[in-house]
Motif scaffolding. Structure first.
Motif, PDB file in Angstrom:
ATOM      1  N   ALA A 174      71.763 149.435  61.397  1.00  0.00           N
ATOM      2  CA  ALA A 174      72.220 150.661  60.750  1.00  0.00           C
ATOM      3  C   ALA A 174      71.032 151.572  60.446  1.00  0.00           C
ATOM      4  O   ALA A 174      71.077 152.779  60.697  1.00  0.00           O
ATOM      5  N   ALA A 175      69.966 150.988  59.912  1.00  0.00           N
ATOM      6  CA  ALA A 175      68.777 151.784  59.608  1.00  0.00           C
ATOM      7  C   ALA A 175      68.169 152.372  60.874  1.00  0.00           C
ATOM      8  O   ALA A 175      67.730 153.529  60.894  1.00  0.00           O
ATOM      9  N   GLY A 176      68.164 151.586  61.948  1.00  0.00           N
ATOM     10  CA  GLY A 176      67.587 152.059  63.199  1.00  0.00           C
ATOM     11  C   GLY A 176      68.358 153.198  63.834  1.00  0.00           C
ATOM     12  O   GLY A 176      67.791 154.026  64.550  1.00  0.00           O
ATOM     13  N   THR A 177      69.665 153.248  63.591  1.00  0.00           N
ATOM     14  CA  THR A 177      70.478 154.327  64.161  1.00  0.00           C
ATOM     15  C   THR A 177      70.545 155.536  63.247  1.00  0.00           C
ATOM     16  O   THR A 177      71.027 156.591  63.655  1.00  0.00           O
ATOM     17  N   GLY A 178      70.092 155.393  61.998  1.00  0.00           N
ATOM     18  CA  GLY A 178      70.189 156.488  61.046  1.00  0.00           C
ATOM     19  C   GLY A 178      71.577 156.650  60.469  1.00  0.00           C
ATOM     20  O   GLY A 178      71.874 157.663  59.828  1.00  0.00           O
ATOM     21  N   GLY A 207      74.820 155.207  58.009  1.00  0.00           N
ATOM     22  CA  GLY A 207      75.181 154.329  56.925  1.00  0.00           C
ATOM     23  C   GLY A 207      76.028 153.191  57.466  1.00  0.00           C
ATOM     24  O   GLY A 207      76.569 153.279  58.576  1.00  0.00           O
ATOM     25  N   GLU A 208      76.160 152.119  56.693  1.00  0.00           N
ATOM     26  CA  GLU A 208      76.900 150.966  57.194  1.00  0.00           C
ATOM     27  C   GLU A 208      78.369 151.296  57.443  1.00  0.00           C
ATOM     28  O   GLU A 208      78.982 150.785  58.386  1.00  0.00           O
ATOM     29  N   ARG A 209      78.978 152.173  56.618  1.00  0.00           N
ATOM     30  CA  ARG A 209      80.369 152.563  56.860  1.00  0.00           C
ATOM     31  C   ARG A 209      80.493 153.378  58.141  1.00  0.00           C
ATOM     32  O   ARG A 209      81.419 153.182  58.932  1.00  0.00           O
ATOM     33  N   GLN A 210      79.555 154.303  58.329  1.00  0.00           N
ATOM     34  CA  GLN A 210      79.576 155.093  59.565  1.00  0.00           C
ATOM     35  C   GLN A 210      79.373 154.192  60.779  1.00  0.00           C
ATOM     36  O   GLN A 210      80.041 154.352  61.805  1.00  0.00           O
ATOM     37  N   LEU A 211      78.456 153.244  60.651  1.00  0.00           N
ATOM     38  CA  LEU A 211      78.190 152.325  61.758  1.00  0.00           C
ATOM     39  C   LEU A 211      79.445 151.513  62.078  1.00  0.00           C
ATOM     40  O   LEU A 211      79.777 151.321  63.256  1.00  0.00           O
ATOM     41  N   ARG A 212      80.153 151.077  61.055  1.00  0.00           N
ATOM     42  CA  ARG A 212      81.357 150.290  61.298  1.00  0.00           C
ATOM     43  C   ARG A 212      82.396 151.118  62.063  1.00  0.00           C
ATOM     44  O   ARG A 212      83.001 150.634  63.018  1.00  0.00           O
ATOM     45  N   VAL A 260      73.081 149.929  69.665  1.00  0.00           N
ATOM     46  CA  VAL A 260      73.599 148.937  68.722  1.00  0.00           C
ATOM     47  C   VAL A 260      73.800 147.593  69.412  1.00  0.00           C
ATOM     48  O   VAL A 260      73.388 146.544  68.906  1.00  0.00           O
ATOM     49  N   ALA A 261      74.455 147.611  70.582  1.00  0.00           N
ATOM     50  CA  ALA A 261      74.706 146.357  71.305  1.00  0.00           C
ATOM     51  C   ALA A 261      73.402 145.669  71.671  1.00  0.00           C
ATOM     52  O   ALA A 261      73.273 144.444  71.542  1.00  0.00           O
ATOM     53  N   ALA A 262      72.415 146.429  72.141  1.00  0.00           N
ATOM     54  CA  ALA A 262      71.137 145.828  72.528  1.00  0.00           C
ATOM     55  C   ALA A 262      70.434 145.214  71.327  1.00  0.00           C
ATOM     56  O   ALA A 262      69.882 144.104  71.410  1.00  0.00           O
ATOM     57  N   ALA A 263      70.457 145.915  70.198  1.00  0.00           N
ATOM     58  CA  ALA A 263      69.775 145.401  69.012  1.00  0.00           C
ATOM     59  C   ALA A 263      70.454 144.147  68.477  1.00  0.00           C
ATOM     60  O   ALA A 263      69.787 143.173  68.104  1.00  0.00           O
TER      61      ALA A 263
END
Length: 275
Positions: free
Chosen positions: A172-176, A178-183, A158-161
């Protein structure tokens, strides 16, 4: 923050193994990816520490502290006859090493014994007294990384992207996730959500370009701002002063321009410059 130290000098954090300017020194910690060791004496006067997503363990005249990730700049004063050393953790690295979610340390500088048992802190402080603080901290980091479970790959990705200018939705899409999970994952790893982290890292891109002499209009375009006024608003919001002031040469008696490691009690992690 307010502890001078772990600064990336005259630009974003160094990627080379060792950087030196004046009495400040930093180098990559051996066998511990994402960790920079730094040391410096005090006495540089008033300075501004900018957010950069990093966290630090700071040794200051025998006391060990933790500097959490900053959301805005802190202005601090570096007292004379003080000495500092520390470990600066790249975005997402600190929580696993320290054993505390970054969100609990956001915009804070706390004694290390608020996170660890007192005996453990006293042992590390004793080693710092015997071996020298920078050497003791670097050795501790190497031992800690050997004992840790494999790192979660998501925060680093995430940090690199985001550092490369990726959008939150694309990350979010690249990690698979959802935006809430990513947050939620970002708040634990970085201290704040991906949108704030993206703003902080975009500021660091802009500073790197501006310090290299790039015209501000080109800085705005290359760093990912909508336009130059957007760049100006974001620099003021995060740094508290205009971009030109961050770049100006120090006046006589000012602290030399440099990026610090974090902090605002007298410690570092964040970009530092003369205030």
């Amino acid at each position: 923050m307010a502890y001078p130290g772990g600064a990336h000098l005259a630009g974003p954090r160094r990627t080379r193994d060792h950087a030196r300017m004046g009495d400040y020194r930093e180098w990559a910690a051996g066998a511990t990816p994402g960790v920079t060791v730094w040391s410096r004496p005090g006495g540089t006067g008033r300075y501004r520490v900018l957010p950069d997503g990093c966290m630090d363990i700071v040794w200051h005249d025998g006391t060990l502290l933790v500097a959490g990730p900053d959301t805005v700049a802190h202005v601090a004063h570096d007292p004379e006859d003080s000495h500092y050393a520390g470990l600066r953790f790249a975005p997402g690295v600190g929580p696993a090493v320290l054993g505390a979610p970054a969100r609990e340390l956001r915009d804070l500088r706390v004694p290390l014994d608020a996170l660890w048992p007192g005996a453990r802190v006293r042992e590390l402080a004793g080693r710092a007294a015997d071996e020298g603080p920078a050497a003791a901290l670097e050795a501790w980091a190497a031992a800690r990384f050997r004992a840790m479970a494999p790192a979660d790959p998501v925060p680093g990705a995430v940090a690199a992207a985001l550092a490369a200018g990726g959008t939150v939705s694309a990350v979010a899409a690249g990690t698979g996730l959802g935006e809430r999970q990513l947050r939620r994952r970002c708040e634990a790893a970085f201290g704040y959500g991906p949108k704030t982290l993206a703003r902080v890292l975009r500021l660091q891109r802009a500073l790197a370009l501006a310090r290299a002499g790039t015209p501000f209009a080109e800085v705005a375009a290359e760093a990912g701002f909508a336009d130059q006024p957007h760049l100006a608003r974001e620099v003021r919001a995060l740094a508290g002063v205009p971009l030109g002031e961050l770049l100006r040469p120090p006046a006589a008696g000012d602290a030399p321009s440099q990026d610090a490691a974090n902090r605002s009690t007298a410690l570092p992690s964040g970009s530092r410059t003369t205030a």
